[in-house]
Scaffold this motif. Structure first.
Motif, PDB file in Angstrom:
ATOM      1  N   ALA A 272       0.946  -1.147   0.129  1.00  0.00           N
ATOM      2  CA  ALA A 272       0.149   0.028   0.094  1.00  0.00           C
ATOM      3  C   ALA A 272       0.923   1.160   0.059  1.00  0.00           C
ATOM      4  CB  ALA A 272      -0.793   0.059   1.200  1.00  0.00           C
TER       5      ALA A 272
ATOM      6  N   ALA B 190      -6.723   0.247   0.769  1.00  0.00           N
ATOM      7  CA  ALA B 190      -5.592  -0.878   1.114  1.00  0.00           C
ATOM      8  C   ALA B 190      -6.161  -1.713   2.056  1.00  0.00           C
ATOM      9  CB  ALA B 190      -4.467  -0.254   1.749  1.00  0.00           C
TER      10      ALA B 190
ATOM     11  N   ALA C 128      -6.408  -6.022   1.185  1.00  0.00           N
ATOM     12  CA  ALA C 128      -5.847  -7.025   2.219  1.00  0.00           C
ATOM     13  C   ALA C 128      -6.816  -8.147   2.368  1.00  0.00           C
ATOM     14  CB  ALA C 128      -5.398  -6.253   3.236  1.00  0.00           C
TER      15      ALA C 128
ATOM     16  N   MET D  32      -0.790  -8.314   2.567  1.00  0.00           N
ATOM     17  CA  MET D  32      -0.299  -7.345   2.797  1.00  0.00           C
ATOM     18  C   MET D  32       1.169  -7.381   3.315  1.00  0.00           C
ATOM     19  SD  MET D  32      -0.692  -3.870   2.400  1.00  0.00           S
ATOM     20  CE  MET D  32      -2.272  -3.683   2.473  1.00  0.00           C
TER      21      MET D  32
ATOM     22  N   LEU E 146       4.280  -5.388   8.942  1.00  0.00           N
ATOM     23  CA  LEU E 146       4.386  -4.790   7.765  1.00  0.00           C
ATOM     24  C   LEU E 146       6.026  -4.281   7.750  1.00  0.00           C
ATOM     25  CD1 LEU E 146       1.137  -3.280   6.730  1.00  0.00           C
ATOM     26  CD2 LEU E 146       1.645  -5.584   6.274  1.00  0.00           C
TER      27      LEU E 146
END
Length: 460
Positions: free
Chosen positions: A42, A59, A63, A68, A90
């Motif tokens: 994203a 985003a 997901a 993600m 992330l």
């Protein structure tokens, strides 16, 4: 291309999910482990310090269909807030080029301010990713030509976030009725998209330490930080196009889809409008687009407007901040009125009304359902994001493809250019240029700040 790119969704779970999807995310599709094979990243996710949080919303929606792996935002606060939704796992970046190089995502969502859409989208496409980019896609007409060319060259799937194209059957049914003759011939569209504020000028201040303001400004002219410029960027021509490219990207899109689908566009544009007091009456917009002139730090997009766009067919689109016909008791601040020689229908996000709607028979509705299936390019009704991932699976074109959206945005930009120049304009939709009007042609592109052009910011 990875061997699994076109086959990862071919499961019975996906088939059931796509067939039964609505505007909400498909729980069946989310549950299918096969759908998690794509690596998702994203870029631009918004958050509590920004006015627009659309980037984070799309985003999170994506997901549900893929895994993600990374988030990129020039604001560390936004990055941290978004990462919390993924248990802090992330990989985090400020520069999307570094992210594309290190992560090599299969799919990217883009939810940055508008002026960054095309440079980032081009980098993502050239890196090999399929892309979902929020609307409005372009800042200028020439950006539309540029991104269209890159989509054609790369062959990637590209969905523009005009979710209204997928929002139930109201807009699609209205389009089907117009194209099937239920309001007759000689159809015109009257579009209300609301006005815009004209506040300013505003005081500037130091940018937050955890925000890369220089990167946020990016290809636009250098500017000092202020909350209004950052939170309400849609009202600055430096970063967006005001209501014309905000709600216009939705309602002008629907009207033009109905009246002039395909490689088409208006030939004449004329109208009047009102700019904020921060914009001088004799302001040189060509110098502004060339980076040679600036405006005070206040909102500068049109507050009120009434513009008429005429097509070769004779059909017209009238774009206003508020449409009213006092003699016929017609008054609406947001929506589209289609009017032909057999009657009129009105559509917005809450209703589809009019005598032609009331008079539909079961046979008529069956015919319209077939037409709607054609508008959906053969796919079932599903959410905008599900449509994107279904196209990744089968290689088809999404419901909001780059070609149609470029034509929509061209009309939006034409409206703004007509207001800037204050006179009637002639446009050649085939050549995509103004007719014998170099001043207007000079407003089809913007000069990017040094170091921030699409070429210099392409993926490594």
């Amino acid at each position: 291309m990875q061997p699994s790119r076109r086959g990862f969704l071919k499961t019975s779970a996906l088939a059931g999910a796509v067939a039964g999807s609505t505007m909400t995310a498909s729980s069946k599709l989310i549950a299918a482990e096969e759908t998690k094979k794509l690596r998702l990243a994203a870029i631009g996710v918004g958050g509590s310090r920004g006015r627009y949080n659309r980037g984070g919303s799309i985003a999170r929606g994506a997901a549900k269909f893929a895994t993600m792996v990374a988030v990129c935002d020039v604001d560390d606060l936004h990055t941290e807030e978004f990462n919390q939704d993924f248990d802090g796992k992330l990989n985090k970046y400020r520069d999307y080029r570094e992210m594309l190089e290190k992560e090599k995502p299969d799919v990217v969502t883009i939810g940055t301010p508008d002026h960054w859409h095309v440079p980032i989208a081009i980098a993502c496409l050239q890196s090999g990713a399929d892309v979902y980019c929020e609307k409005p896609l372009t800042l200028t007409i020439d950006e539309g030509k540029q991104i269209r060319k890159v989509v054609e060259e790369t062959g990637r799937v590209f969905q523009v976030g005009t979710q209204q194209r997928s929002s139930g059957d109201l807009f699609q049914k209205a389009i089907a009725m117009v194209q099937s003759g239920y309001v007759g011939d000689n159809v015109n569209a009257y579009i209300a998209i609301g006005g815009a504020p004209g506040d300013g000028p505003f005081e500037t201040e130091e940018a937050p330490d955890d925000l890369d303001w220089n990167m946020w400004v990016g290809p636009a002219s250098e500017a000092d930080y202020c909350e209004e410029r950052r939170k309400f960027f849609r009202w600055y021509f430096e970063y967006s196009g005001g209501k014309m490219t905000d709600w216009g990207a939705h309602h002008i899109d629907i009207a033009q889809w109905a009246l002039a689908p395909g490689e088409n566009g208006p030939t004449t544009i004329k109208g009047t409008g009102e700019f904020p007091k921060t914009v001088p009456a004799d302001f040189n917009w060509n110098s502004f687009f060339n980076g040679e002139a600036s405006l005070p730090n206040g909102y500068n997009t049109a507050m009120k407007f009434n513009i008429e766009l005429t097509f070769d067919s004779g059909s017209k689109m009238v774009v206003t901040d508020h449409y009213k016909r006092e003699d016929e008791n017609i008054d609406f601040p947001n929506g589209i009125l289609f009017e032909g020689d057999k009657g009129r229908i009105f559509v917005n996000r809450g209703k589809l009304t009019g005598a032609p709607v009331d008079q539909l028979t079961d046979e008529d509705n069956a015919k319209l359902d077939a037409k709607i299936a054609e508008l959906r390019k053969g796919k079932e009704a599903m959410s905008h994001m599900a449509n994107f991932f279904a196209c990744i699976e089968d290689g088809g074109q999404p419901i909001s493809d780059v070609w149609s959206h470029h034509r929509t945005m061209t009309s939006c930009h034409l409206c703004n250019i007509a207001l800037m120049l204050g006179r009637e304009l002639k446009w050649d939709p085939k050549a995509e240029r103004f007719v014998d009007d170099e001043q207007a042609n000079g407003l089809m592109s913007r000069k990017s700040r040094e170091g921030f052009s699409a070429e210099t910011h392409a993926a490594s």
